[in-house]
Scaffold this active site. Structure first.
Site, PDB file in Angstrom:
ATOM      1  N   GLU A 180       0.824  -1.212   0.000  1.00  0.00           N
ATOM      2  CA  GLU A 180       0.000   0.000   0.000  1.00  0.00           C
ATOM      3  C   GLU A 180       0.858   1.262   0.000  1.00  0.00           C
ATOM      4  OE1 GLU A 180      -2.547  -0.358   3.401  1.00  0.00           O
ATOM      5  OE2 GLU A 180      -3.748  -1.957   2.505  1.00  0.00           O
ATOM      6  N   PRO A 181       1.716   1.457  -0.981  1.00  0.00           N
ATOM      7  CA  PRO A 181       2.550   2.661  -0.983  1.00  0.00           C
ATOM      8  C   PRO A 181       1.752   3.915  -1.300  1.00  0.00           C
ATOM      9  CG  PRO A 181       2.857   1.449  -3.028  1.00  0.00           C
ATOM     10  CD  PRO A 181       1.974   0.599  -2.150  1.00  0.00           C
ATOM     11  N   GLY A 182       2.095   4.990  -0.647  1.00  0.00           N
ATOM     12  CA  GLY A 182       1.536   6.301  -0.963  1.00  0.00           C
ATOM     13  C   GLY A 182       2.664   7.296  -1.098  1.00  0.00           C
ATOM     14  N   ARG A 183       3.268   7.622   0.046  1.00  0.00           N
ATOM     15  CA  ARG A 183       4.361   8.591   0.083  1.00  0.00           C
ATOM     16  C   ARG A 183       5.490   8.244  -0.892  1.00  0.00           C
ATOM     17  NH1 ARG A 183       5.107  11.552   4.468  1.00  0.00           N
ATOM     18  NH2 ARG A 183       3.937   9.990   5.681  1.00  0.00           N
TER      19      ARG A 183
ATOM     20  N   ARG B 197       2.245  19.859   6.958  1.00  0.00           N
ATOM     21  CA  ARG B 197       3.081  18.844   7.612  1.00  0.00           C
ATOM     22  C   ARG B 197       4.071  19.420   8.625  1.00  0.00           C
ATOM     23  NH1 ARG B 197       6.553  16.147   5.367  1.00  0.00           N
ATOM     24  NH2 ARG B 197       6.353  14.230   6.576  1.00  0.00           N
TER      25      ARG B 197
ATOM     26  N   CYS C  40      -2.503  33.805  10.188  1.00  0.00           N
ATOM     27  CA  CYS C  40      -2.475  34.404  11.524  1.00  0.00           C
ATOM     28  C   CYS C  40      -2.353  33.330  12.604  1.00  0.00           C
ATOM     29  CB  CYS C  40      -3.734  35.243  11.733  1.00  0.00           C
ATOM     30  SG  CYS C  40      -3.658  36.278  13.203  1.00  0.00           S
ATOM     31  N   GLU C  41      -1.224  32.650  12.618  1.00  0.00           N
ATOM     32  CA  GLU C  41      -0.883  31.615  13.601  1.00  0.00           C
ATOM     33  C   GLU C  41       0.631  31.592  13.757  1.00  0.00           C
ATOM     34  OE1 GLU C  41      -2.678  29.491  15.393  1.00  0.00           O
ATOM     35  OE2 GLU C  41      -4.678  29.784  14.524  1.00  0.00           O
TER      36      GLU C  41
ATOM     37  N   TYR D 114       0.551  13.994   1.280  1.00  0.00           N
ATOM     38  CA  TYR D 114       0.040  14.549   2.537  1.00  0.00           C
ATOM     39  C   TYR D 114       0.296  16.053   2.634  1.00  0.00           C
ATOM     40  CZ  TYR D 114      -0.043   9.592   3.370  1.00  0.00           C
ATOM     41  OH  TYR D 114      -0.276   8.250   3.244  1.00  0.00           O
TER      42      TYR D 114
END
EC number: 4.1.1.20
Length: 493
Positions: A349-352, A388, A420-421, A449
């Site tokens: 199940e690769p994603g990244r 991230r 504004c954080e 992601y």
């Protein structure tokens, strides 16, 4: 499979920096279905039945150390000081598209990444590369991955619908998740998707879904192997305190429950998922040894189990240090003999590792400033486009896309956005040449992601996406959202 119409399925080293000086669905299909709660039965499978010979030495477990090889990244700096994506100057792209942050991909790099997995799986008949859609759900990218032979891994009903729209073969799709909704399980049952069972209530809902769809569902049990993946706790999913999967002590209960519903459920495999950003393939080997032992026990009880799903989670070189990280072949070779010795079909199940290194977030510098002993580069991109670093404290490599003046001071900066954080940063303590106003700056390895987790916080609208085609042309693969798009949610109210 032809695509269904969309309308149908609607931390780098820190040190004291210098400072800048003088710098200018509508009906409920389940309403009449009643499922009695399952009753626990039988003795739990004892630990001695599931002994696994863990090896702390990769050589003893058939795991080889990853070999140091020269990796040619699709984004690279040329001798002229400009950043290129394949053979296209990123500055030229920035000058030719809408003036706002954007994601830029290499289509060729996506193809190369898939090929690396395909080549690694050679000799493993029936293996499935299940792309994790949660990593990046861009529709054009999904169509490309499907065309390259990938299946899809889904964690929501809408991801299932999107995969069907993109033409994925549903029999090569796997539906994961610890809180799958009954209506989504009904769709999965109707389409013939594999479903990973995550809990007692998940199994109950699957029985209901099978009855509603009048289809037997192919299921895998997601067993929590309690293997430490040695990653950030937010992306660790296979330890004993995780919200995902079933504890091995409960395995016998689930086997008995499946046996009691032969018309609704067919147990075809076992599944585990350890976490994400994993850089030690012996961890996969340790988990696979455990999982094969579980499969042996399951087969001894009469189940025809043919699939081992070891999940995904292979990490990448976010730091761009040239580290010798494990490759898809390193990963597959750690489990190859186990899979062949039990005549199993492997699901990964690769994603990244399929999509992260294919993309940069491209931004413009608004300005530079100093407060106290801190220098800041303020850009138009932010945590709204790429969260991230703010969410995980994750490191992603940052660089300017064009040469700076020869007299530009190299200083230590925090790279921040306009949200504004105080948590709105893309990188901290980065040594960079002092950029000019309007200069281009990229955050690397932004394919996974990043856009899929983007928001409209502070009403920063989600950015457009482009890719460099095989012939070097630039193509829009997602339109940027606009203020008018936001207002449409309130029309007629």
């Amino acid at each position: 499979m032809a695509a269904l119409p969309i309308s149908r399925l609607l931390s780098s080293p820190t040190h004291r920096p210098k400072t800048l000086a003088n710098h200018p669905l509508s009906q409920n299909p389940t309403a009449n279905i009643t499922i009695s709660p399952f009753k626990a039965a039988a003795k739990p499978i004892s630990r001695h039945q599931l002994r696994a010979a863990f090896s702390q030495n990769p050589a003893e477990s058939g795991v080889r150390d990853p070999q140091s090889t020269t990796f040619e990244h699709c984004f690279s700096k040329s001798r002229d000081g400009f950043l290129y994506c394949e053979d296209v100057k990123v500055q030229d792209v920035m000058d030719s598209v809408e003036r706002r942050p954007f994601y830029l991909y290499s289509k060729k790099q996506i193809t190369r990444n898939v090929k690396a997995y395909r080549d690694a799986l050679e000799g493993l008949e029936g293996a499935v590369i299940g792309y994790a859609i949660k990593a990046n759900n861009n529709f054009k990218i999904l169509e490309h991955l499907r065309g390259l032979g990938c299946g899809a891994v889904l964690v929501s009903g809408n991801e299932l619908r999107l995969a069907l729209c993109a033409g994925f073969d549903p029999t090569r799709c796997i539906f994961n998740g610890n809180g799958k909704l009954l209506e989504d399980l009904v769709l999965a049952a109707q389409e013939g998707v594999f479903v990973n069972v995550d809990s007692e209530f998940d199994l109950e809902n699957l029985v209901a879904a099978a009855r509603i769809a009048d289809k037997k569902v192919n299921i895998l049990l997601r067993i929590n192997p309690d293997v430490d993946p040695q990653v950030h706790p937010y992306v660790a999913t296979g330890n004993k305190n995780s919200k995902f999967g079933i504890r091995n002590e409960k395995l016998q209960w689930f086997l008995d429950a499946v046996k009691s519903h032969p018309n609704e459920l067919k147990l075809v495999g076992a599944h585990c998922h350890l976490g994400s950003t994993i850089t030690k393939v012996d961890i996969f080997r340790d988990a696979a040894v455990l999982m094969v032992n579980y499969i042996n026990v399951i087969r001894e009880q009469g189940f025809e189990v043919n699939y081992l799903n070891i999940g995904g989670g292979l990490g990448i070189d976010y730091y761009h240090t040239g580290a010798a990280l494990p490759t898809p072949r390193d990963l597959i070779d750690t489990v190859r003999e186990l899979v062949l010795s039990r005549n199993l079909k492997l699901i990964i199940e690769p994603g990244r590792s399929l999509i992260a290194n294919t993309c940069c977030l491209v931004n413009r510098v608004i300005g530079v400033k100093t407060n106290g002993t801190k220098n800041f580069i303020v850009i138009d991109g932010s945590m709204a486009e790429l969260i991230r670093p703010s969410l995980y404290g994750a490191y992603q490599h940052i660089e300017l896309i064009s040469p700076t003046p020869p007299d530009a001071d190299v200083l230590t900066f925090d790279v921040v956005g306009p949200v504004c954080e105080s948590a709105d940063f893309l990188g901290k303590d980065r040594d960079l040449p002092t950029p000019t106003k309007g200069a281009g700056l990229v955050v690397h390895d932004a394919g996974a992601y990043c856009m899929s987790m983007a928001s409209t916080y502070n009403l920063k609208m989600r950015p457009p996406e482009y890719w460099v085609e095989e012939d070097g042309s630039i193509r829009t693969i997602r339109h940027g959202e606009t203020f008018e798009d936001h207002l449409r949610f309130f029309e007629g109210l």
